[in-house]
Design an enzyme around this catalytic site. Structure first.
Site, PDB file in Angstrom:
ATOM      1  N   PRO A 116      -4.273 -10.934  -2.585  1.00 32.43           N
ATOM      2  CA  PRO A 116      -4.533  -9.330  -1.912  1.00 32.43           C
ATOM      3  C   PRO A 116      -4.574  -8.460  -2.831  1.00 32.43           C
ATOM      4  O   PRO A 116      -4.019  -8.739  -3.667  1.00 32.43           O
ATOM      5  CB  PRO A 116      -3.220  -9.680  -1.078  1.00 32.43           C
ATOM      6  CG  PRO A 116      -2.697 -11.400  -1.471  1.00 32.43           C
ATOM      7  CD  PRO A 116      -3.706 -11.999  -3.009  1.00 32.43           C
ATOM      8  N   CYS A 117      -5.762  -7.662  -2.549  1.00 26.44           N
ATOM      9  CA  CYS A 117      -6.611  -6.548  -2.797  1.00 26.44           C
ATOM     10  C   CYS A 117      -5.155  -4.784  -3.388  1.00 26.44           C
ATOM     11  O   CYS A 117      -6.154  -4.205  -3.291  1.00 26.44           O
ATOM     12  CB  CYS A 117      -7.477  -6.727  -2.709  1.00 26.44           C
ATOM     13  SG  CYS A 117      -8.516  -5.664  -1.251  1.00 26.44           S
ATOM     14  N   GLN A 118      -4.799  -4.574  -1.890  1.00 26.22           N
ATOM     15  CA  GLN A 118      -3.772  -3.681  -1.451  1.00 26.22           C
ATOM     16  C   GLN A 118      -3.584  -3.495  -2.517  1.00 26.22           C
ATOM     17  O   GLN A 118      -3.695  -1.682  -3.330  1.00 26.22           O
ATOM     18  CB  GLN A 118      -3.554  -3.541   0.291  1.00 26.22           C
ATOM     19  CG  GLN A 118      -3.774  -3.525   0.780  1.00 26.22           C
ATOM     20  CD  GLN A 118      -4.508  -5.515   1.418  1.00 26.22           C
ATOM     21  OE1 GLN A 118      -4.057  -6.426   0.657  1.00 26.22           O
ATOM     22  NE2 GLN A 118      -4.880  -5.499   2.702  1.00 26.22           N
ATOM     23  N   PHE A 136      -4.411  -2.902  -5.603  1.00 26.40           N
ATOM     24  CA  PHE A 136      -5.263  -2.432  -6.600  1.00 26.40           C
ATOM     25  C   PHE A 136      -6.427  -1.206  -5.798  1.00 26.40           C
ATOM     26  O   PHE A 136      -6.849  -0.779  -6.532  1.00 26.40           O
ATOM     27  CB  PHE A 136      -6.029  -3.404  -7.327  1.00 26.40           C
ATOM     28  CG  PHE A 136      -5.214  -4.645  -7.635  1.00 26.40           C
ATOM     29  CD1 PHE A 136      -4.211  -4.062  -9.216  1.00 26.40           C
ATOM     30  CD2 PHE A 136      -4.839  -6.043  -7.356  1.00 26.40           C
ATOM     31  CE1 PHE A 136      -3.910  -5.509  -9.671  1.00 26.40           C
ATOM     32  CE2 PHE A 136      -3.867  -6.806  -7.442  1.00 26.40           C
ATOM     33  CZ  PHE A 136      -3.483  -6.461  -8.960  1.00 26.40           C
TER      34      PHE A 136
END
Length: 351
Positions: free
Chosen positions: A80-82, A84
């Protein structure tokens, strides 16, 4: 070659790897709707619905036993990229998702796959540069004997009709590995980038809030009367700058930022990067180029290169989120083909 998809979501990476000729063996994700979507579209693969932080490497041993391995394996991860993303840069540093690459490394260390593929937001590379999760992961790969390469890529240069910048890493235990060359754009044979209209122009028209009777997921969110007036006042590829004064939101009157919100997509150019709210008119440049509504889930899926027979399960909001979170299929396919090419060259050199 056998592919294992960690943080699989609905299966964008798996679909790209399948199109590249890999066999999809296992998906892992804790989101229930994503799990339902994955199981439907990859019926021959196994799926573990759970949080990687609570899984042990031995939990996947039935699917990737070291003692009986006959084919090279690829581990893929799109954590999950949120934590960053640019929107989260000012948040506190305690988001526990920031160490998910470290969790993934437990499985890499246990099974030593021949190849590793990672896709994430560019911010992952720069957060706490020397001691951050990405730098730590690279150091761990090196200690395990992997050659690796990483760079920020533009998805439209790999056949995706989006201006989407992503950090991609590929690693191999079999020898040095290089990035595949772009398939589109200035440094390729195809100079023209893929466009929005090439991806969605074949779909029949629907109204805001309508569900197409025969095309799965061709459903768009409803619009208020005021927002319907706003999108009607927006030209193709335009923004809220096109509106008459009476339609401008109070919060935008003295604010020049977030210019994409309430915008329409262009027809003959790539779209802006899709997000988890890609079917919401007020959350980005997600208005249909010519129809007075936000794009449908199916149109978003086409912009992510999913085939028409790939069906998403869940509510309208859930399916839109699944699509927005996915790795673009064509980009994953290009890297899957590159991994296959690398392995064939390795086999040839060993003869």
């Amino acid at each position: 070659m056998i592919f294992y998809d960690f943080f699989s979501g609905c299966g964008g990476t798996s679909q790209g790897m399948r199109e590249a000729g890999l066999t999809i063996k296992l998906g892992i994700d804790f989101d229930r709707d994503s799990a339902r979507t994955y199981r439907k579209n990859f019926p021959r693969a196994r799926f573990i619905e759970g949080d990687i932080r609570s899984l042990r490497p031995k939990d996947i041993e039935p699917y990737v036993s070291k003692s009986s391995r006959r084919h090279p394996i690829v581990f893929g991860a799109c954590a999950p990229c949120q934590p960053f993303s640019k929107q989260r840069r000012d948040d506190g540093q305690s988001d526990e998702r920031k160490d998910l690459l470290g969790e993934f490394h437990r499985f890499v260390r246990s099974y030593l796959p021949e190849y590793v593929f990672i896709e994430n937001v560019p911010g992952l590379q720069s957060v706490d540069d020397e001691k951050g999760p990405f730098s730590s992961f690279l150091a761990l790969l090196t200690r395990l004997g992997y050659w690796h390469a990483h760079q920020i890529v533009v998805a439209s240069h790999y056949g995706v009709p989006q201006h989407r910048r992503r950090l991609v890493l590929i690693a191999s235990r079999l020898g040095p590995i290089e990035f595949p060359k772009p398939t589109h754009g200035p440094n390729s044979a195809r100079k023209r980038l893929p466009s929005v209209w090439e991806a969605i122009g074949h779909l029949p028209a629907i109204s805001a809030g309508e569900i197409h009777p025969s095309i799965p997921n061709h459903q768009s969110a409803n619009l208020s009367e005021l927002n319907l007036r706003r999108i009607k006042a927006t030209r193709v590829g335009g923004s809220r700058a096109d509106w008459p004064e009476a339609l401008v939101l109070d919060c935008h009157r003295a604010y020049d930022g977030h210019t994409d919100v309430y915008g329409r997509m262009p027809k003959n150019a790539p779209a802006s990067a899709l997000t988890t709210r890609c079917i919401s008119l007020s959350n980005g440049r997600f208005g249909h180029p010519t129809q007075h509504r936000a794009i449908s889930v199916r149109e978003a899926a086409c912009l992510q290169n999913f085939p028409m027979n790939f069906e998403f399960l869940g509510s309208l909001q859930s399916t839109g989120r699944q699509v927005g979170n996915a790795v673009p299929v064509k980009m994953a396919k290009v890297f899957g083909l590159a991994i296959g090419k690398h392995y064939r060259a390795y086999r040839k050199a060993k003869r």
